[in-house]
Design an enzyme around this catalytic site. Structure first.
Site, PDB file in Angstrom:
ATOM      1  N   TRP A  34       3.119  -0.476   4.953  1.00 49.13           N
ATOM      2  CA  TRP A  34       3.505  -1.873   4.696  1.00 49.13           C
ATOM      3  C   TRP A  34       2.507  -2.612   3.818  1.00 49.13           C
ATOM      4  O   TRP A  34       2.705  -3.781   3.503  1.00 49.13           O
ATOM      5  CB  TRP A  34       3.706  -2.599   6.030  1.00 49.13           C
ATOM      6  CG  TRP A  34       4.857  -2.073   6.824  1.00 49.13           C
ATOM      7  CD1 TRP A  34       5.939  -1.407   6.331  1.00 49.13           C
ATOM      8  CD2 TRP A  34       5.044  -2.161   8.237  1.00 49.13           C
ATOM      9  NE1 TRP A  34       6.797  -1.077   7.350  1.00 49.13           N
ATOM     10  CE2 TRP A  34       6.274  -1.530   8.534  1.00 49.13           C
ATOM     11  CE3 TRP A  34       4.315  -2.711   9.284  1.00 49.13           C
ATOM     12  CZ2 TRP A  34       6.771  -1.437   9.835  1.00 49.13           C
ATOM     13  CZ3 TRP A  34       4.806  -2.619  10.582  1.00 49.13           C
ATOM     14  CH2 TRP A  34       6.019  -1.990  10.847  1.00 49.13           C
ATOM     15  N   HIS A 120      -5.794   5.792  -0.576  1.00 46.09           N
ATOM     16  CA  HIS A 120      -4.636   5.342  -1.350  1.00 46.09           C
ATOM     17  C   HIS A 120      -5.107   4.953  -2.753  1.00 46.09           C
ATOM     18  O   HIS A 120      -6.206   4.421  -2.919  1.00 46.09           O
ATOM     19  CB  HIS A 120      -3.984   4.142  -0.655  1.00 46.09           C
ATOM     20  CG  HIS A 120      -2.652   3.792  -1.238  1.00 46.09           C
ATOM     21  ND1 HIS A 120      -2.521   3.188  -2.465  1.00 46.09           N
ATOM     22  CD2 HIS A 120      -1.393   3.991  -0.777  1.00 46.09           C
ATOM     23  CE1 HIS A 120      -1.229   3.015  -2.728  1.00 46.09           C
ATOM     24  NE2 HIS A 120      -0.525   3.494  -1.729  1.00 46.09           N
ATOM     25  N   GLU A 169       0.549  11.291  -4.386  1.00 50.09           N
ATOM     26  CA  GLU A 169       1.182  10.084  -4.905  1.00 50.09           C
ATOM     27  C   GLU A 169       0.776   9.882  -6.359  1.00 50.09           C
ATOM     28  O   GLU A 169      -0.283   9.301  -6.637  1.00 50.09           O
ATOM     29  CB  GLU A 169       0.736   8.867  -4.082  1.00 50.09           C
ATOM     30  CG  GLU A 169       1.204   8.907  -2.646  1.00 50.09           C
ATOM     31  CD  GLU A 169       1.399   7.499  -2.094  1.00 50.09           C
ATOM     32  OE1 GLU A 169       2.429   7.275  -1.453  1.00 50.09           O
ATOM     33  OE2 GLU A 169       0.545   6.624  -2.323  1.00 50.09           O
ATOM     34  N   GLY A 175       5.364   2.241  -6.819  1.00 49.62           N
ATOM     35  CA  GLY A 175       5.871   0.892  -7.040  1.00 49.62           C
ATOM     36  C   GLY A 175       6.596   0.702  -8.360  1.00 49.62           C
ATOM     37  O   GLY A 175       6.840  -0.436  -8.777  1.00 49.62           O
ATOM     38  N   GLY A 226       6.368   3.084   0.427  1.00 50.22           N
ATOM     39  CA  GLY A 226       5.828   1.731   0.328  1.00 50.22           C
ATOM     40  C   GLY A 226       6.948   0.718   0.326  1.00 50.22           C
ATOM     41  O   GLY A 226       7.527   0.404   1.371  1.00 50.22           O
TER      42      GLY A 226
HETATM   43  P1  PGA Z   1       6.124   2.817  -3.267  1.00 47.47           P
HETATM   44  O1  PGA Z   1       4.626   2.919  -2.726  1.00 47.47           O
HETATM   45  O2  PGA Z   1       7.001   3.539  -2.295  1.00 47.47           O
HETATM   46  O3  PGA Z   1       6.388   1.339  -3.325  1.00 47.47           O
HETATM   47  O4  PGA Z   1       6.146   3.445  -4.610  1.00 47.47           O
HETATM   48  C1  PGA Z   1       4.140   4.123  -2.224  1.00 47.47           C
HETATM   49  C2  PGA Z   1       2.712   3.952  -1.812  1.00 47.47           C
HETATM   50  O5  PGA Z   1       1.986   3.220  -2.499  1.00 47.47           O
HETATM   51  O6  PGA Z   1       2.267   4.509  -0.803  1.00 47.47           O
END
Ligand code: PGA
Length: 245
Positions: A34, A120, A169, A175, A226
């Site tokens: 979140w 992250h 990631e 995002g 996310g």
């Molecule tokens: P997202 O973020 O699903 O909004 O792309 C993933 C994350 O940053 O863990």
């Protein structure tokens, strides 16, 4: 190794996973990160919307990662209501204890969470966390019996010893709505894992349309979500998408 999985939403049998594949697969993780988006009240509303919809046996683990200030309230609500949800922290301090104003250390998290997200890309780029910081955080988690989930952007990000779960990631996918296709993600995750004991998740623009493709990929141990996890309704839609896949 793990029991056959079933996951039900609204009493309808769902499986994030094609039944024919279940016996060859281990636990799958669905992680809701979140980030810095919810108050304590927002977090409780979310778990009260999603929690009652879930019954699970076996090997799907749904983990919510609220901000630090909401961890205790969320953990208590989950325990009181018997929701089938686990709790993770979004990060942890590289320091164990001492004069580090504002830090939250592993010893403070031990009663609150099962998992800790570490490294992250937002922590690495915005808070300047280094591979060394991340190695320290992992070491502290292991020492305090918390399960670290280390997020890596590429093979340049080292995976410290003792890590059993990573999430790949790619920055281009976080995002942006531009997820990597599941087949490519599976191949890259397989390459990142030099050690057969480590499980690899995918994260970056996971949503209702693509979640099933990641979960069904035998090289991918789950997803880290996310923005599509912020709204309980969207999160439930993703679980329904898994059911119908
Ligand atoms: P997202 O973020 O699903 O909004 O792309 C993933 C994350 O940053 O863990």
């Amino acid at each position: 190794m793990y029991q056959k999985q079933t996951l039900k939403v609204n009493s309808r049998h769902i499986s994030g996973i094609n039944d024919s594949k279940i016996h060859v697969m281990d636990k799958k993780y669905i992680i809701a990160n979140w980030k810095c988006t919810k108050t304590i009240q927002d977090c409780l509303l979310w778990v009260d919307k999603v929690g009652p919809q879930l019954t699970t046996r076996g090997d799907t683990e749904i983990i919510v990662c609220p901000p630090f200030v909401a961890l205790d309230a969320v953990r208590r609500r989950i325990a009181d209501e018997g929701y089938v949800l686990k709790v993770g922290a979004q990060t942890v301090s590289s320091f164990e204890k001492g004069a580090y104003t504002g830090e939250v250390s592993v010893m403070m998290l031990t009663d609150l969470v099962d998992y800790v997200l570490i490294g992250h890309s937002e922590r690495r780029s915005l808070m300047h966390e280094t591979n060394q910081d991340i190695a320290k955080q992992v070491e502290l988690c292991v020492r305090y019996y918390l399960e670290p989930i280390v997020l890596v952007r590429s093979e340049d990000d080292t995976i410290p010893a003792g890590v059993k779960i990573i999430a790949w990631e790619p920055v281009s996918a976080i995002g942006t709505g531009k997820a990597i296709d599941a087949e490519t993600a599976g191949e890259i995750i397989e390459k990142l894992l030099h050690n057969g004991q480590v499980r690899g998740l995918y994260g970056g623009s996971v949503n209702q349309s693509n979640i099933a493709s990641f979960i069904q990929n035998p090289n991918i141990a789950g997803v880290l979500i996310g923005s599509a996890s912020y709204e309980s309704s969207t999160f439930l839609e993703m679980l329904h998408a898994l059911r119908s896949s």
